[in-house]
Design a protein around this motif. Structure first.
Motif, mmCIF file in Angstrom:
data_model
loop_
_atom_site.group_PDB
_atom_site.id
_atom_site.type_symbol
_atom_site.label_atom_id
_atom_site.label_comp_id
_atom_site.label_asym_id
_atom_site.label_seq_id
_atom_site.Cartn_x
_atom_site.Cartn_y
_atom_site.Cartn_z
ATOM 1 N N TRP A 19 0.808 -1.217 0.000
ATOM 2 C CA TRP A 19 0.000 0.000 0.000
ATOM 3 C C TRP A 19 0.839 1.263 0.000
ATOM 4 O O TRP A 19 0.386 2.305 -0.481
ATOM 5 N N SER A 20 2.043 1.195 0.534
ATOM 6 C CA SER A 20 2.890 2.385 0.487
ATOM 7 C C SER A 20 3.377 2.671 -0.932
ATOM 8 O O SER A 20 3.746 3.801 -1.238
ATOM 9 N N LEU A 27 2.438 10.698 -3.998
ATOM 10 C CA LEU A 27 3.019 11.849 -3.320
ATOM 11 C C LEU A 27 4.358 12.310 -3.902
ATOM 12 O O LEU A 27 4.827 13.394 -3.562
ATOM 13 N N ALA A 28 4.963 11.507 -4.768
ATOM 14 C CA ALA A 28 6.265 11.874 -5.335
ATOM 15 C C ALA A 28 6.107 13.039 -6.308
ATOM 16 O O ALA A 28 5.134 13.122 -7.060
ATOM 17 N N GLU A 29 7.078 13.923 -6.278
ATOM 18 C CA GLU A 29 7.087 15.043 -7.214
ATOM 19 C C GLU A 29 7.512 14.548 -8.597
ATOM 20 O O GLU A 29 8.503 13.829 -8.721
ATOM 21 N N PRO A 30 6.784 14.926 -9.650
ATOM 22 C CA PRO A 30 7.211 14.525 -10.991
ATOM 23 C C PRO A 30 8.487 15.250 -11.392
ATOM 24 O O PRO A 30 8.614 16.450 -11.194
ATOM 25 N N ASN A 40 9.229 9.071 -13.171
ATOM 26 C CA ASN A 40 9.818 8.632 -11.917
ATOM 27 C C ASN A 40 8.748 8.063 -10.995
ATOM 28 O O ASN A 40 9.018 7.165 -10.202
ATOM 29 N N ARG A 41 7.514 8.545 -11.105
ATOM 30 C CA ARG A 41 6.419 8.008 -10.299
ATOM 31 C C ARG A 41 6.122 6.562 -10.670
ATOM 32 O O ARG A 41 5.926 5.712 -9.806
#
Length: 103
Positions: A19-20, A27-30, A40-41
């Protein structure tokens, strides 16, 4: 620790990993420019799910000798079922996009 207890502990770790992966990818910045912006996501999502799948194989291997009707025996099957479902969703999405691009 018994085999059933180890399956339960590893299953809890697998749940966190599985789930993480969704939360981390969201939540990762593109990063990147143009066409590759945000890849990168996807990479992070797939890497974390690969780790969860490897953990799922370990859980399944530990749970094989357990009784299939026991709680731990049933828990040991869930990670591989989820990994198979995720692969089926990606394959279906790929085939759908391939078919729709030819129309």
């Amino acid at each position: 620790m018994t085999r059933a207890g180890l399956v339960r502990v590893l299953f809890c770790i697998w749940i966190l990993t599985f789930w993480s992966a969704f939360a981390a990818a969201y939540l990762a910045e593109p990063t990147g420019d143009g066409f590759v912006r945000g890849l990168n996501r996807i990479q992070l999502f797939l890497q974390m799910h690969a780790a969860a799948a490897l953990l799922g194989v370990v859980i399944w291997g530990l749970g094989r000798p357990l009784d299939g009707r026991s709680w731990s025996g049933r828990l040991s099957r869930i990670p591989l079922i989820c990994a198979g479902a995720l692969i089926a969703v990606f394959a279906g999405l790929f085939l759908y996009l391939l078919a729709s691009s030819r129309a």
